[in-house]
Design an enzyme around this catalytic site. Structure first.
Site, PDB file in Angstrom:
ATOM      1  N   GLU A 112       0.851  -1.200   0.000  1.00  0.00           N
ATOM      2  CA  GLU A 112       0.000   0.000   0.000  1.00  0.00           C
ATOM      3  C   GLU A 112       0.879   1.241   0.000  1.00  0.00           C
ATOM      4  O   GLU A 112       2.044   1.173   0.398  1.00  0.00           O
ATOM      5  CB  GLU A 112      -0.864   0.019   1.282  1.00  0.00           C
ATOM      6  CG  GLU A 112      -1.795  -1.154   1.382  1.00  0.00           C
ATOM      7  CD  GLU A 112      -2.503  -1.219   2.731  1.00  0.00           C
ATOM      8  OE1 GLU A 112      -2.353  -0.286   3.544  1.00  0.00           O
ATOM      9  OE2 GLU A 112      -3.200  -2.222   2.958  1.00  0.00           O
ATOM     10  N   LYS A 114       2.112   4.736   1.530  1.00  0.00           N
ATOM     11  CA  LYS A 114       2.163   5.250   2.904  1.00  0.00           C
ATOM     12  C   LYS A 114       1.830   6.744   2.862  1.00  0.00           C
ATOM     13  O   LYS A 114       2.641   7.564   2.416  1.00  0.00           O
ATOM     14  CB  LYS A 114       3.547   5.014   3.514  1.00  0.00           C
ATOM     15  CG  LYS A 114       3.615   5.367   4.986  1.00  0.00           C
ATOM     16  CD  LYS A 114       4.886   4.830   5.613  1.00  0.00           C
ATOM     17  CE  LYS A 114       4.849   4.933   7.123  1.00  0.00           C
ATOM     18  NZ  LYS A 114       4.827   6.296   7.614  1.00  0.00           N
ATOM     19  N   ASP A 116       1.054  10.514   3.924  1.00  0.00           N
ATOM     20  CA  ASP A 116       1.731  11.386   4.872  1.00  0.00           C
ATOM     21  C   ASP A 116       0.734  12.409   5.403  1.00  0.00           C
ATOM     22  O   ASP A 116       0.629  13.517   4.888  1.00  0.00           O
ATOM     23  CB  ASP A 116       2.901  12.073   4.164  1.00  0.00           C
ATOM     24  CG  ASP A 116       3.923  12.579   5.146  1.00  0.00           C
ATOM     25  OD1 ASP A 116       3.798  12.268   6.341  1.00  0.00           O
ATOM     26  OD2 ASP A 116       4.857  13.285   4.719  1.00  0.00           O
ATOM     27  N   TYR A 224      -7.155   2.223   5.588  1.00  0.00           N
ATOM     28  CA  TYR A 224      -6.233   1.140   5.257  1.00  0.00           C
ATOM     29  C   TYR A 224      -6.173  -0.007   6.268  1.00  0.00           C
ATOM     30  O   TYR A 224      -5.328  -0.888   6.144  1.00  0.00           O
ATOM     31  CB  TYR A 224      -4.823   1.677   5.012  1.00  0.00           C
ATOM     32  CG  TYR A 224      -4.312   2.659   6.066  1.00  0.00           C
ATOM     33  CD1 TYR A 224      -4.137   2.288   7.389  1.00  0.00           C
ATOM     34  CD2 TYR A 224      -3.978   3.967   5.691  1.00  0.00           C
ATOM     35  CE1 TYR A 224      -3.668   3.178   8.325  1.00  0.00           C
ATOM     36  CE2 TYR A 224      -3.500   4.873   6.630  1.00  0.00           C
ATOM     37  CZ  TYR A 224      -3.352   4.474   7.939  1.00  0.00           C
ATOM     38  OH  TYR A 224      -2.885   5.361   8.866  1.00  0.00           O
ATOM     39  N   LYS A 311      10.640   3.479   3.652  1.00  0.00           N
ATOM     40  CA  LYS A 311      10.618   4.942   3.529  1.00  0.00           C
ATOM     41  C   LYS A 311      11.418   5.378   2.319  1.00  0.00           C
ATOM     42  O   LYS A 311      12.580   4.964   2.159  1.00  0.00           O
ATOM     43  CB  LYS A 311      11.249   5.574   4.777  1.00  0.00           C
ATOM     44  CG  LYS A 311      10.410   5.396   6.016  1.00  0.00           C
ATOM     45  CD  LYS A 311       9.341   6.442   6.075  1.00  0.00           C
ATOM     46  CE  LYS A 311       9.278   7.015   7.398  1.00  0.00           C
ATOM     47  NZ  LYS A 311       9.008   8.053   7.975  1.00  0.00           N
ATOM     48  N   CYS A 405      22.155  45.599   6.926  1.00  0.00           N
ATOM     49  CA  CYS A 405      21.393  45.332   5.707  1.00  0.00           C
ATOM     50  C   CYS A 405      22.326  45.424   4.491  1.00  0.00           C
ATOM     51  O   CYS A 405      23.050  46.418   4.340  1.00  0.00           O
ATOM     52  CB  CYS A 405      20.249  46.337   5.583  1.00  0.00           C
ATOM     53  SG  CYS A 405      19.356  46.171   4.044  1.00  0.00           S
ATOM     54  N   CYS A 408      21.092  48.750   2.487  1.00  0.00           N
ATOM     55  CA  CYS A 408      21.101  50.129   2.998  1.00  0.00           C
ATOM     56  C   CYS A 408      21.985  50.276   4.236  1.00  0.00           C
ATOM     57  O   CYS A 408      22.051  51.346   4.824  1.00  0.00           O
ATOM     58  CB  CYS A 408      19.676  50.578   3.315  1.00  0.00           C
ATOM     59  SG  CYS A 408      18.970  49.715   4.732  1.00  0.00           S
ATOM     60  N   CYS A 423      15.431  44.177   8.299  1.00  0.00           N
ATOM     61  CA  CYS A 423      15.997  45.511   8.146  1.00  0.00           C
ATOM     62  C   CYS A 423      14.875  46.466   8.520  1.00  0.00           C
ATOM     63  O   CYS A 423      13.823  46.481   7.881  1.00  0.00           O
ATOM     64  CB  CYS A 423      16.432  45.744   6.703  1.00  0.00           C
ATOM     65  SG  CYS A 423      16.720  47.493   6.391  1.00  0.00           S
ATOM     66  N   CYS A 429      15.077  51.690   2.411  1.00  0.00           N
ATOM     67  CA  CYS A 429      15.823  50.533   1.920  1.00  0.00           C
ATOM     68  C   CYS A 429      15.233  50.123   0.563  1.00  0.00           C
ATOM     69  O   CYS A 429      14.048  49.758   0.478  1.00  0.00           O
ATOM     70  CB  CYS A 429      15.697  49.413   2.958  1.00  0.00           C
ATOM     71  SG  CYS A 429      16.476  47.894   2.484  1.00  0.00           S
TER      72      CYS A 429
HETATM   73  S1  IVH Z   1      -1.052   0.507   8.756  1.00  0.00           S
HETATM   74  C1  IVH Z   1      -0.269  -1.339  12.959  1.00  0.00           C
HETATM   75  N1  IVH Z   1      -1.091   1.512   6.347  1.00  0.00           N
HETATM   76  O1  IVH Z   1       2.022   5.242   9.065  1.00  0.00           O
HETATM   77  C2  IVH Z   1      -0.083  -0.681  11.658  1.00  0.00           C
HETATM   78  N2  IVH Z   1      -0.300   2.888   8.127  1.00  0.00           N
HETATM   79  O2  IVH Z   1       4.290   4.475  10.867  1.00  0.00           O
HETATM   80  C3  IVH Z   1      -1.112   0.298  11.362  1.00  0.00           C
HETATM   81  N3  IVH Z   1       0.308   5.156   7.436  1.00  0.00           N
HETATM   82  O3  IVH Z   1       0.476   5.616  12.173  1.00  0.00           O
HETATM   83  C4  IVH Z   1      -0.788   1.217  10.294  1.00  0.00           C
HETATM   84  N4  IVH Z   1      -0.195   4.919   5.310  1.00  0.00           N
HETATM   85  O4  IVH Z   1      -0.449   6.976  10.239  1.00  0.00           O
HETATM   86  C5  IVH Z   1      -0.789   1.731   7.653  1.00  0.00           C
HETATM   87  N5  IVH Z   1      -1.215   2.292   4.163  1.00  0.00           N
HETATM   88  C6  IVH Z   1      -0.932   2.498   5.451  1.00  0.00           C
HETATM   89  C7  IVH Z   1      -0.436   3.736   5.913  1.00  0.00           C
HETATM   90  C8  IVH Z   1      -0.127   3.884   7.272  1.00  0.00           C
HETATM   91  C9  IVH Z   1       0.252   5.756   6.228  1.00  0.00           C
HETATM   92  C10 IVH Z   1       0.803   5.811   8.670  1.00  0.00           C
HETATM   93  C11 IVH Z   1      -0.119   5.666   9.855  1.00  0.00           C
HETATM   94  C12 IVH Z   1       0.700   5.023  10.935  1.00  0.00           C
HETATM   95  C13 IVH Z   1       2.099   5.259  10.459  1.00  0.00           C
HETATM   96  C14 IVH Z   1       2.965   4.136  10.960  1.00  0.00           C
END
Ligand code: IVH
Length: 666
Positions: A112, A114, A116, A224, A311, A405, A408, A423, A429
């Protein structure tokens, strides 16, 4: 309650939930906004007629409320753990070996994206959203249910019938790039601090105390992770597909993989293609698909053994720091900028990197000719994230932040609690003076479209202008001898300046560049005070009593008008015939005296502008947002659902155009 009405309420809620799902989750609306609004209007009316039938999960409730939210702390039924991180292929393969060893049989993974943003746990009981709780410390989080109800893609009631009676579902609340940019632009205009990235904006939004403000943030949510004692299948992947049927927004990018090689391909694909997504992701999450196998693998104290995150590396490159420039902005803030040996990074050649402020120079103890590591993260402008000290020349010169500055030579100041140096020589200026004039002529201010930045530079360097008022004493004869200035351009410039004298007061107020007074604030001030004269004598109390104006802006306005040079400038602008008052409409009656009326939707007899003028012409106040002080909502065709339900919630009478006409004619 009439049985027919109660049935209709149930039917309308179902219809609206369904259209909401099609719009927010599937991005495939089936009816026009107009038709949607009609249904919403009908439901709002029925709910106001039968308050005993109120329901926090009714589609009319997505607009939030002005009441102060209190975030109760709630203990998570299942702790919200984090994920172990990996950063390279070897670490992923190690994870796979650990899984294989424990399971000792075949298994598959689900990959999946991840997201942010800010994680959220939603509890549903009998198909209704019960709680929405933030991660908090993992054990307990904040109850942000009222705020989460305003997020369009989160179902308040579920579709179908075959969902568990009680379950939790977790996901990520995030702000797509477009929404983030829009939000920051609005904040900039209001003179508020902007968010550094969409993640901060999303988690900040969940904690706003007034849910009607949250409703204005374009938040979205991907789910998710389904939890509960009676899950539909043994497959995490299939369970999420079921969740999609119940109305949740489930990512379509999820992929079931039967080998670690497939997982690595998924990672590689998204590492290259993630920039095409309309939102931020910072990695990939890999989960064992079978719930039974997940249970077999179990958890460590901090994270599951059945899942791991990979990551992405922020793209980095090493290059040489050639020199540091110090730039002065329109407000006088000094920004150090690194000049670098050109280096290719994430699709572009990087020659400069922002150093933001002194702290970063000190943190890295930067020296000229240092080999520095440049990174392009979520931000567009690359930044210096490290130095290779081994490569430092022995006699390298330390980079020192300037005291004066660069333009000036005025001694710089650093306000308490702020990272930036300023400044203070606002009026002497050059870049600050030019910046102010450029702001004054801009489209949203005086809109002098035949004058651009270059012309301002030219006029300034030729000593023809030194402040905004000098524009109004320019003559064509002064312009003609300038470089590349043809007769036609000179005429256009003179016309532009002339025409700007008719620009409404509120835009002039924005244009004069009072610190923290953006376009919207200027509009509110113009409306509240009516003239430059009134505003220049306004008290602190009357300023902060104005819509959207707080202490910072109020002090800045007082400061501006107490400066004698500014007073002279303002006097000159008045003399040259600029608009110093908001346009007043002729008073026709006092029928609406003391009433605040908000008009919304398409009216048959009046345009948007006209209706405001008419309300004022009859002694009323035309307002643009609903509050407890609003007397009536004048509802036209196609009226937005938010306004309607807010009016109902606050008990504000809703009138038709016919009612309104009767009121002004009586
Ligand atoms: S599963 C026990 N799936 O990543 C595991 N987390 O570092 C439950 N996050 O706190 C998390 N995308 O905020 C899961 N596809 C995804 C995710 C995801 C982002 C975040 C989530 C979690 C953090 C874990």
């Amino acid at each position: 309650m009439k049985e027919k009405d109660s049935e209709r309420i149930v039917e309308l809620r179902q219809l609206l939930n369904n259209h909401n799902y099609k719009y927010y989750v599937l991005s495939a609306p089936e009816i026009s906004d107009f038709e949607y609004d009609q249904l919403m209007h009908e439901l709002v009316q029925l709910e106001s007629k039968y308050p005993e039938y109120a329901d926090a999960n009714s589609p009319t409730q997505r607009v939030g409320s002005d009441l102060n939210n209190e975030f109760k702390q709630v203990k998570h039924k299942y702790p919200m753990l984090s994920l172990g991180n990996t950063y390279n292929e070897t670490e992923i393969r190690d994870f796979d070996l650990r899984v294989a060893k424990t399971l000792n049989t075949t298994y598959s993974y689900v990959c999946e994206l991840k997201y942010d943003g800010a994680s959220i746990s939603l509890t549903y009981e009998k198909g209704n959203l019960k709680y929405a709780v933030t991660r908090g410390d993992g054990e307990k989080g904040d109850d942000v249910t009222n705020n989460v109800r305003t997020i369009g893609s989160i179902p308040l009631t579920l579709k179908g019938t075959n969902y568990p009676e009680l379950f939790e579902i977790r996901g990520e609340v995030f702000l797509p790039h477009k929404g983030f940019e829009k939000l920051n632009k609005e904040r900039e205009e209001l003179g508020e601090n902007t968010f550094a990235n969409p993640r901060n904006a999303a988690s900040g939004s969940l904690k706003i105390q007034n849910s009607s403000l949250v409703a204005k943030r374009p938040l979205d949510c991907y789910l998710y992770y389904l939890l509960g004692s009676e899950l539909p299948t043994d497959s995490h992947f299939d369970n999420l597909q079921r969740c999609r049927e119940w109305g949740f927004k489930i990512p379509t990018e999820n992929k079931r993989c039967n080998s670690i090689e497939e997982v690595l391909k998924f990672i590689e694909f998204w590492d290259t293609n993630r920039r095409q997504l309309p939102y931020d992701i910072d990695g990939i999450v890999i989960k064992v698909d079978s719930i039974a196998q997940q249970e077999q693998l179990g958890f460590t104290a901090k994270s599951p053994r059945w899942a791991i995150s990979y990551k992405f590396k922020a793209e980095q490159a090493a290059t040489k720091l050639l020199s540091v420039d110090f730039q002065v902005g329109r407000t006088g803030a000094i920004t150090p900028v690194a000049n670098l040996e050109p280096v290719f990074l994430a699709g572009t050649t990087v020659k400069r990197a922002s150093l933001h402020n002194e702290d970063i120079i000190v943190l890295h103890d930067l020296h000229l000719n240092d080999t520095v590591l440049v990174e392009k993260g979520g931000e567009i402008i690359p930044k210096i994230v490290g130095v290779n000290i081994d490569k430092r020349e022995t006699d390298a010169k330390k980079v020192i932040f300037i005291d004066n500055c660069p333009e000036c030579n005025t001694k710089l100041i650093r306000a308490e609690g702020e990272a930036a140096y300023y400044c203070p020589n606002e009026k002497g200026c050059s870049p600050q003076i030019k910046g102010k004039i450029i702001h004054f002529i801009s489209r949203k201010a005086m809109n002098m479209d035949s004058l651009g930045e270059e012309t301002i530079e030219l006029l300034y360097s030729n000593k023809l202008i030194a402040n905004i008022s000098d524009l109004y004493t320019l003559t064509k004869e002064q312009l003609l001898p300038l470089e590349r200035m043809a007769e036609k351009s000179a005429n256009n410039i003179m016309n532009s300046i002339q025409q700007s004298k008719a620009v409404p007061f509120e835009r002039l107020l924005f244009g004069i560049g009072i610190r923290h007074v953006g376009a919207t604030v200027a509009k509110n001030l113009a409306k509240a005070f009516g003239s430059m004269e009134e505003l220049s004598h306004a008290s602190y109390e009357s300023l902060i009593a104005t819509e959207e104006i707080g202490e910072k802006i109020a002090l800045s306005i007082l400061d501006y008008f107490s400066d004698s040079e500014n007073s002279i400038l303002i006097e000159k602008l008045k003399l040259y015939g600029l608009q110093f008052e908001t346009e007043k409409s002729e008073l026709k009656s006092l029928n609406l005296k003391g009433l605040s009326i908000i008009a919304s939707g398409k009216l048959e007899h009046f345009s948007r502008e006209e209706i405001k003028t008419i309300i004022e012409a009859h002694g009323g106040k035309a307002v643009s947002s609903i509050s407890k002080q609003t007397s009536y909502l004048l509802a036209g065709e196609n009226i937005g659902p938010n306004k309607l339900s807010k009016a109902v919630e606050l008990g504000i009478p809703i009138i038709t155009e016919q009612d309104f006409i009767k009121m002004i004619e009586s």
